[in-house]
Scaffold this active site. Structure first.
Site, mmCIF file in Angstrom:
data_model
loop_
_atom_site.group_PDB
_atom_site.id
_atom_site.type_symbol
_atom_site.label_atom_id
_atom_site.label_comp_id
_atom_site.label_asym_id
_atom_site.label_seq_id
_atom_site.Cartn_x
_atom_site.Cartn_y
_atom_site.Cartn_z
ATOM 1 C CG HIS A 230 -6.890 -0.005 -7.657
ATOM 2 N ND1 HIS A 230 -7.418 1.271 -7.501
ATOM 3 C CD2 HIS A 230 -6.660 -0.465 -6.410
ATOM 4 C CE1 HIS A 230 -7.497 1.552 -6.212
ATOM 5 N NE2 HIS A 230 -7.048 0.519 -5.524
ATOM 6 C CG HIS B 34 -2.271 0.642 0.951
ATOM 7 N ND1 HIS B 34 -2.631 1.863 1.453
ATOM 8 C CD2 HIS B 34 -3.317 0.214 0.212
ATOM 9 C CE1 HIS B 34 -3.844 2.176 1.053
ATOM 10 N NE2 HIS B 34 -4.291 1.187 0.296
#
Length: 383
Positions: A285, A186
């Site tokens: 994504h 992340h």
């Protein structure tokens, strides 16, 4: 045929829909969401929509050029996301006009099923939830994902590394060797710590290591790819072919463009074509709603180098509240960890306009936003 109206609907901080209507009554929908920036994106879409009123909606690529380049200043998450939502809506409208799914207009399906993956979440301080991972695999998923717990220091203490290793060993034991899991760092960790973490967990054979660096450090990706056997995945915060190219050249294995951020279906298709030349696969994504997911599915069907499709919404049944804006939610319901190829026109979904209009909100100018993390000394920590 001419465009007569462009509307935006803010449903929540992760769902800003675009509706484009032509004089013939044909309508297209897209998702322009930029997480936690709904008012900003809605304003950008309204500004760009002036270029569409009175124009023929069918030449999508020509509109993409004008919308993306015509304002002199270009790119970035706001403009690229606004263009993305409009682009999706134009493709949806085009599909309804020709009575064909977008993937057919892009050359036809390369597959009949879209492999899905979703998050295992996890208790505070831990990476992933083995019980949820096992449940997902039992439901037919062959890939799941776990995000590293944070915040993570520049060089975290050995106990943090050991906890990370133990969590992933537990995850592997829970799902067995026949399924895969990805690890999402992340952008929370530093380059040297990412290398340390990769070394600590390589024996668990992760499918990929996602965002091992912040996007502004893309130029350093080769130092990661060369130091580990774990495939590297990046791209959710890269908004064009030009931004993705250095990552491809650095040796990543999986590119993760966001179809609602990286210029829509038009640009994501080009990114996929570019990635194919580097033997890189595409895993779009998608932490957004059903319209964004439907746009991803159309792209996934049309490209040969598709890997897997992320989702965060509940796809377990047609009764899912996350699918309530669809007239026929069943088209996005997961079947053995996959979405079956939708055959409807455009994005393959039909929007319930009454539900969308009833859910529109004008009170999200001050969104809640992401969690704000700090280190023990009070310094800013990446979420």
């Amino acid at each position: 045929m001419r465009v007569t109206r462009v509307e935006t609907f803010v449903l929540d901080e992760r769902q800003v829909l675009v509706r484009i209507e032509a004089e013939t009554g044909v309508v297209g929908w897209g998702d322009a969401s930029l997480e936690h920036r709904p008012a900003t994106i809605a304003a950008a879409v309204r500004e760009l929509s002036a270029h569409l009123i009175g124009e023929d909606p069918l030449p999508v690529t020509r509109h993409w050029q004008r919308l993306s380049r015509g304002g002199f200043y270009r790119g970035g998450p706001v403009l690229a996301s606004a263009v993305a939502g409009i682009d999706q809506a134009l493709w949806d409208l085009r599909g309804h006009h020709f009575d064909a799914p977008v993937h057919v207009l892009l050359g036809g399906p390369c597959r009949d099923r879209i492999r899905l993956y979703t998050h295992t979440w996890g208790t505070p301080g831990h990476t992933g939830d083995p019980a949820r991972a096992a449940m997902l695999v039992g439901a037919g998923y062959t890939l799941v994902k776990a995000s590293i717990a944070g915040p993570v220091d520049f060089l975290d203490a050995p106990e943090g590394v050991e906890r990370f290793r133990a969590d992933l060993e537990a995850l592997r034991e829970a799902i067995g060797p026949a399924a895969d899991f990805g690890i999402d760092l992340h952008g929370r960790v530093s380059l040297p710590h990412a290398r340390r973490l990769a070394e600590a967990v390589a024996h668990t054979r992760p499918a990929f290591l996602e965002e091992p660096l912040r996007p502004e450090h893309t130029r350093h990706l080769a130092r990661i790819t060369a130091s580990t056997t774990i495939p590297i995945a990046v791209g959710e915060r890269l908004y064009s072919r030009e931004e993705m190219l250095p990552a491809l050249e650095a040796g990543i294995a999986i590119a993760q463009p966001d179809v609602s951020h990286a210029g829509g279906i038009t640009e994501a298709f080009r990114i996929a074509t570019l990635a194919e030349s580097f033997d890189v696969q595409i895993a779009p994504h998608c932490p957004l709603g059903p319209v964004a997911l439907a746009a991803c599915v159309q792209l996934d069907l049309a490209i040969p180098n598709f890997y897997a499709q992320e989702h965060v919404i509940d796809l377990t049944s047609a009764a899912s509240p996350d699918l309530a804006i669809l007239r026929d939610p069943s088209v996005l319901v997961a079947v053995d960890g996959a979405i079956l190829r939708p055959e409807g026109p455009g994005l393959g979904i039909e929007i319930d306009e009454d539900v969308v209009r009833s859910r529109h909100r004008d009170d999200l100018a001050d969104p809640v936003g992401n969690p704000q993390w700090t280190y023990a000394d009070g310094g800013y920590a990446e979420w």
